[in-house]
Design a protein around this motif. Sequence first.
Motif, PDB file in Angstrom:
ATOM      1  N   LEU A   1      41.122  -5.497 -27.705  1.00 14.42           N
ATOM      2  CA  LEU A   1      40.468  -6.491 -28.560  1.00 14.42           C
ATOM      3  C   LEU A   1      39.290  -7.133 -27.853  1.00 14.42           C
ATOM      4  O   LEU A   1      38.189  -7.239 -28.425  1.00 14.42           O
ATOM      5  CB  LEU A   1      41.483  -7.562 -28.980  1.00 14.42           C
ATOM      6  CG  LEU A   1      40.933  -8.751 -29.770  1.00 14.42           C
ATOM      7  CD1 LEU A   1      40.314  -8.283 -31.081  1.00 14.42           C
ATOM      8  CD2 LEU A   1      42.038  -9.773 -30.031  1.00 14.42           C
TER       9      LEU A   1
ATOM     10  N   ILE B   1      44.478 -16.343 -41.364  1.00 14.36           N
ATOM     11  CA  ILE B   1      43.352 -17.094 -40.789  1.00 14.36           C
ATOM     12  C   ILE B   1      42.059 -16.749 -41.516  1.00 14.36           C
ATOM     13  O   ILE B   1      41.243 -17.617 -41.817  1.00 14.36           O
ATOM     14  CB  ILE B   1      43.225 -16.808 -39.281  1.00 14.36           C
ATOM     15  CG1 ILE B   1      44.448 -17.337 -38.536  1.00 14.36           C
ATOM     16  CG2 ILE B   1      41.947 -17.431 -38.721  1.00 14.36           C
ATOM     17  CD1 ILE B   1      44.478 -16.978 -37.070  1.00 14.36           C
ATOM     18  N   SER B   2      41.883 -15.456 -41.818  1.00 12.25           N
ATOM     19  CA  SER B   2      40.670 -15.008 -42.505  1.00 12.25           C
ATOM     20  C   SER B   2      40.579 -15.582 -43.912  1.00 12.25           C
ATOM     21  O   SER B   2      39.487 -15.975 -44.359  1.00 12.25           O
ATOM     22  CB  SER B   2      40.640 -13.481 -42.562  1.00 12.25           C
ATOM     23  OG  SER B   2      40.565 -12.924 -41.267  1.00 12.25           O
TER      24      SER B   2
ATOM     25  N   ILE C   1      48.764 -12.364 -39.225  1.00 10.50           N
ATOM     26  CA  ILE C   1      48.202 -13.618 -38.726  1.00 10.50           C
ATOM     27  C   ILE C   1      46.698 -13.696 -38.985  1.00 10.50           C
ATOM     28  O   ILE C   1      46.182 -14.706 -39.488  1.00 10.50           O
ATOM     29  CB  ILE C   1      48.493 -13.775 -37.220  1.00 10.50           C
ATOM     30  CG1 ILE C   1      50.000 -13.936 -36.986  1.00 10.50           C
ATOM     31  CG2 ILE C   1      47.737 -14.970 -36.647  1.00 10.50           C
ATOM     32  CD1 ILE C   1      50.400 -13.913 -35.520  1.00 10.50           C
ATOM     33  N   THR C   2      45.995 -12.612 -38.654  1.00 10.71           N
ATOM     34  CA  THR C   2      44.539 -12.613 -38.845  1.00 10.71           C
ATOM     35  C   THR C   2      44.165 -12.655 -40.328  1.00 10.71           C
ATOM     36  O   THR C   2      43.137 -13.231 -40.689  1.00 10.71           O
ATOM     37  CB  THR C   2      43.896 -11.364 -38.206  1.00 10.71           C
ATOM     38  OG1 THR C   2      44.560 -10.174 -38.684  1.00 10.71           O
ATOM     39  CG2 THR C   2      44.005 -11.420 -36.691  1.00 10.71           C
ATOM     40  N   SER C   3      44.996 -12.079 -41.186  1.00 13.80           N
ATOM     41  CA  SER C   3      44.738 -12.128 -42.630  1.00 13.80           C
ATOM     42  C   SER C   3      44.827 -13.555 -43.144  1.00 13.80           C
ATOM     43  O   SER C   3      43.978 -14.000 -43.936  1.00 13.80           O
ATOM     44  CB  SER C   3      45.738 -11.246 -43.378  1.00 13.80           C
ATOM     45  OG  SER C   3      45.563  -9.886 -43.039  1.00 13.80           O
TER      46      SER C   3
ATOM     47  N   PHE D   1      40.066  -6.870 -35.123  1.00 10.20           N
ATOM     48  CA  PHE D   1      41.422  -7.310 -34.795  1.00 10.20           C
ATOM     49  C   PHE D   1      42.450  -6.276 -35.244  1.00 10.20           C
ATOM     50  O   PHE D   1      43.407  -5.972 -34.526  1.00 10.20           O
ATOM     51  CB  PHE D   1      41.724  -8.652 -35.463  1.00 10.20           C
ATOM     52  CG  PHE D   1      41.389  -9.842 -34.621  1.00 10.20           C
ATOM     53  CD1 PHE D   1      42.329 -10.401 -33.775  1.00 10.20           C
ATOM     54  CD2 PHE D   1      40.122 -10.404 -34.663  1.00 10.20           C
ATOM     55  CE1 PHE D   1      42.021 -11.501 -32.984  1.00 10.20           C
ATOM     56  CE2 PHE D   1      39.796 -11.502 -33.885  1.00 10.20           C
ATOM     57  CZ  PHE D   1      40.757 -12.051 -33.040  1.00 10.20           C
ATOM     58  N   ILE D   2      42.251  -5.722 -36.429  1.00 12.77           N
ATOM     59  CA  ILE D   2      43.205  -4.749 -36.973  1.00 12.77           C
ATOM     60  C   ILE D   2      43.154  -3.435 -36.202  1.00 12.77           C
ATOM     61  O   ILE D   2      44.187  -2.893 -35.793  1.00 12.77           O
ATOM     62  CB  ILE D   2      42.910  -4.502 -38.467  1.00 12.77           C
ATOM     63  CG1 ILE D   2      43.199  -5.763 -39.283  1.00 12.77           C
ATOM     64  CG2 ILE D   2      43.741  -3.331 -39.001  1.00 12.77           C
ATOM     65  CD1 ILE D   2      42.736  -5.681 -40.722  1.00 12.77           C
TER      66      ILE D   2
ATOM     67  N   LEU E   1      35.058  -9.124 -37.712  1.00 14.01           N
ATOM     68  CA  LEU E   1      36.040  -9.656 -36.763  1.00 14.01           C
ATOM     69  C   LEU E   1      37.456  -9.293 -37.196  1.00 14.01           C
ATOM     70  O   LEU E   1      38.290  -8.904 -36.371  1.00 14.01           O
ATOM     71  CB  LEU E   1      35.886 -11.177 -36.645  1.00 14.01           C
ATOM     72  CG  LEU E   1      34.587 -11.678 -36.028  1.00 14.01           C
ATOM     73  CD1 LEU E   1      34.548 -13.197 -36.006  1.00 14.01           C
ATOM     74  CD2 LEU E   1      34.408 -11.131 -34.618  1.00 14.01           C
ATOM     75  N   LEU E   2      37.731  -9.420 -38.492  1.00 11.90           N
ATOM     76  CA  LEU E   2      39.055  -9.065 -39.008  1.00 11.90           C
ATOM     77  C   LEU E   2      39.349  -7.590 -38.778  1.00 11.90           C
ATOM     78  O   LEU E   2      40.451  -7.209 -38.342  1.00 11.90           O
ATOM     79  CB  LEU E   2      39.135  -9.392 -40.506  1.00 11.90           C
ATOM     80  CG  LEU E   2      40.417  -8.975 -41.243  1.00 11.90           C
ATOM     81  CD1 LEU E   2      41.638  -9.615 -40.610  1.00 11.90           C
ATOM     82  CD2 LEU E   2      40.322  -9.343 -42.721  1.00 11.90           C
TER      83      LEU E   2
ATOM     84  N   THR F   1      49.801  -8.947 -35.957  1.00 15.00           N
ATOM     85  CA  THR F   1      48.372  -9.257 -35.795  1.00 15.00           C
ATOM     86  C   THR F   1      47.655  -9.228 -37.137  1.00 15.00           C
ATOM     87  O   THR F   1      46.829 -10.096 -37.441  1.00 15.00           O
ATOM     88  CB  THR F   1      47.706  -8.251 -34.835  1.00 15.00           C
ATOM     89  OG1 THR F   1      48.364  -8.292 -33.573  1.00 15.00           O
ATOM     90  CG2 THR F   1      46.231  -8.563 -34.660  1.00 15.00           C
TER      91      THR F   1
END
Length: 385
Positions: free
Chosen positions: A299, A24-25, A20-22, A178-179, A174-175, A17
């Motif tokens: 989440l 996208i961010s 992936i989110t990193s 998610f974390i 948001l990041l 997670t």
Amino acid sequence: MLTLIKFELDKLVRNKTFLITSVISLLAIAGIFLVGYYYSQVSYVEQKNADKGYPEFYSEITNKYAGEFNDQKVEEVLTDYMDRYQSHVDEEKRPFDVFSYYIGDIFFPKEEDVYLKMNEAMESGEKITFDQLDIRSVQEVGFASFDKPLKLGAYNTWGDLFSVTNSIFLLSCLLIIFICSSVFSNDSASNINQLLLSTKHGRGKLTAAKIMAATGISIPIFAAIQLISFLFFYYYHGISGWDASIQTNFSFKLYDFPMEMNNLQVYLLVIGVQMIGVLLIVGMTLLISSMTKSPFISLATSLGAFFLPYLLGKIFQTGTMAKILNLFPIQHYQVEDMLTIMETDFVYFLHAFIPNVILTICFALVIKITADLIIYFRMKYLQVK
């Protein structure tokens, strides 16, 4: 304890997670910087002016008019602006003065179209002068007054920085959600809570390590993103106008803001309040994560809790409920709104700006500490089936 914290940090960083989110961010951040700085109004206009033979036009104009802001300064800016405008009959060859344009938008009379009048005069071979217009005074517009005079400077670029800061804060939150949403819920979903809580430090130090690791990674993430944003801002625009009064930042129209602050001071204050707000977000997200058994539910619930005060704020716009909702970080993501709601007790609890800032910081810290304590003692005495 340090070993446990390092272990939890490694778990967070290696989590799919997080990866992936990193990614996208990073893509989202690149897009925000591209639109906010490279394709900003000032950058776009500067390129157009350079193509017309006026390189560094914005810098020349802002340097020329930087200084004390008063009626004489307004007359100087608008007189020169009108002269430049009417000296170019061909619009394609006329440089666009974005700095003076917004000042004119405030001081030009509202009951008539000044640009239409200038164009009609130009067609007749004449000119409209400053004295022919009913220009409002600084006092009539309602600018705040202090012992020292207000200062004018390059405000458009700082308006870009504040706008980017708004978007970056939302993205950072948001990041971080998610974390943090998987810190405890991931263990529950993997059915390893019983094993972890049966170890020597599972109910005490491990829980504390998870909290410290999540907090320890969230704050640097927020700070790093904001630092990168400021470096981009410095690269594209420099820091000219840092000492100009926030009241003369015509991007925001905070003319009557009651505190004597410049653009840089407001920026640092906003970053500080937002960073404390991140602590509240971390605490609430970890608390929700500790109470749910699925990362997805954690989440979804955390995102709902983050945006809920904003949505409720559209319903409750006055009264005690509105004041409570305005304490939450989502209400501070826009610089202009944050400064506006905190300057009065109409939608905040106290009657002055600084006390309201302190109240907001204390509220966030209390929520964070309370959430951490609830998590710690809940995990300590949790009965795992």
